[in-house]
Design an enzyme around this catalytic site. Structure first.
Site, mmCIF file in Angstrom:
data_model
loop_
_atom_site.group_PDB
_atom_site.id
_atom_site.type_symbol
_atom_site.label_atom_id
_atom_site.label_comp_id
_atom_site.label_asym_id
_atom_site.label_seq_id
_atom_site.Cartn_x
_atom_site.Cartn_y
_atom_site.Cartn_z
ATOM 1 C CG ASP A 11 -1.951 1.074 1.291
ATOM 2 O OD1 ASP A 11 -1.689 2.177 0.762
ATOM 3 O OD2 ASP A 11 -3.030 0.840 1.866
ATOM 4 C CB VAL A 13 -0.485 4.439 3.367
ATOM 5 C CG1 VAL A 13 -0.605 3.039 3.983
ATOM 6 C CG2 VAL A 13 -0.612 5.510 4.447
ATOM 7 C CB SER A 14 3.475 0.805 3.923
ATOM 8 O OG SER A 14 4.634 0.206 4.475
ATOM 9 N N PRO A 15 5.746 3.400 4.384
ATOM 10 C CG PRO A 15 6.774 4.158 6.344
ATOM 11 C CD PRO A 15 5.431 3.829 5.764
#
EC number: 2.5.1.18
Length: 220
Positions: A11, A13-15
């Site tokens: 995703d 959003v995940s670093p």
């Protein structure tokens, strides 16, 4: 002998998914692997696992920010120093867009994934979860007309179902967070691995040469 296979569930959003994507795509260690990238909704996965969002765990939010910078340095992955404003963004819409691209323009899927990660985790695009934020990013990959078609597709039931199915698939393979690596080695054996800090175990399981990338000096 069959090439090692990796399915990376991610995703934007995940670093740590950003770092994993960059390493798998650019590291010579993984050059001979057959890699598949699967967009999921991290929030849905965490709900399925009854796993609280990491930033809601005391002390973990600060640790995550330090940790993402460490791993980015180890593997020379570009990443913004400060988390994007409003992090974590709700990324259902861009993840649906990626699902639509995987079906309607598969040859542009990986460039689109890379562009969205770049926009959020290198350029700190705080509007990545909104059409006005990720739409222009997709235009650079698909063109104006192509991007508009994808934006329109994000409201279609089949696209919504695909993201939901991908998320459930990740859960069924054992995922409880991201990045999640589903791996098959040359013997046909399968195992799942979680987290950028276990990338060394991924390489070991797949029989890959870790010495080709100096970043592996810091991994398990």
């Amino acid at each position: 002998m069959a090439a090692p296979k990796i399915t990376l569930y991610f995703d934007v959003v995940s670093p740590f998914a950003h770092i994993a994507f960059h390493v798998l795509k650019h590291s010579p260690t993984f050059a001979k692997c057959d890699i598949t990238y699967v967009p999921i909704f991290l929030g849905g996965l965490l709900k399925a696992c009854e796993n609280p969002p990491p930033i809601r765990i005391k002390n973990k939010a600060q640790w995550i920010n330090q940790e993402r910078l460490r791993w980015a340095r180890y593997f020379s992955v570009p990443i913004v120093e400060q988390t994007p404003a409003g992090f974590p963004s709700l990324t259902v819409a861009p993840q649906r867009a990626l699902c639509a691209i995987s079906q309607k323009a598969p040859e542009r899927f990986v460039p689109a994934v890379e562009a969205l990660f770049q926009s959020y985790w290198v350029e700190a695009n705080s509007q990545i979860g909104q059409p006005e934020g990720f739409g222009p990013v997709l235009e650079k990959v698909l063109g104006k007309e192509g991007a508009q078609q994808i934006l329109n597709a994000t409201s279609q039931d089949e696209v919504k179902s695909l993201l939901s199915d991908n998320t459930d698939r990740a859960f069924q393979t054992g995922a409880f967070g991201l990045p999640w690596f589903e791996c098959t080695n040359s013997k046909g054996e399968k195992e799942g691995f979680w987290g950028i800090d276990h990338l060394g175990q991924v390489a070991e399981f797949l029989g890959l040469d870790r010495s080709l990338d100096n970043g592996f000096r810091a991994v398990l």
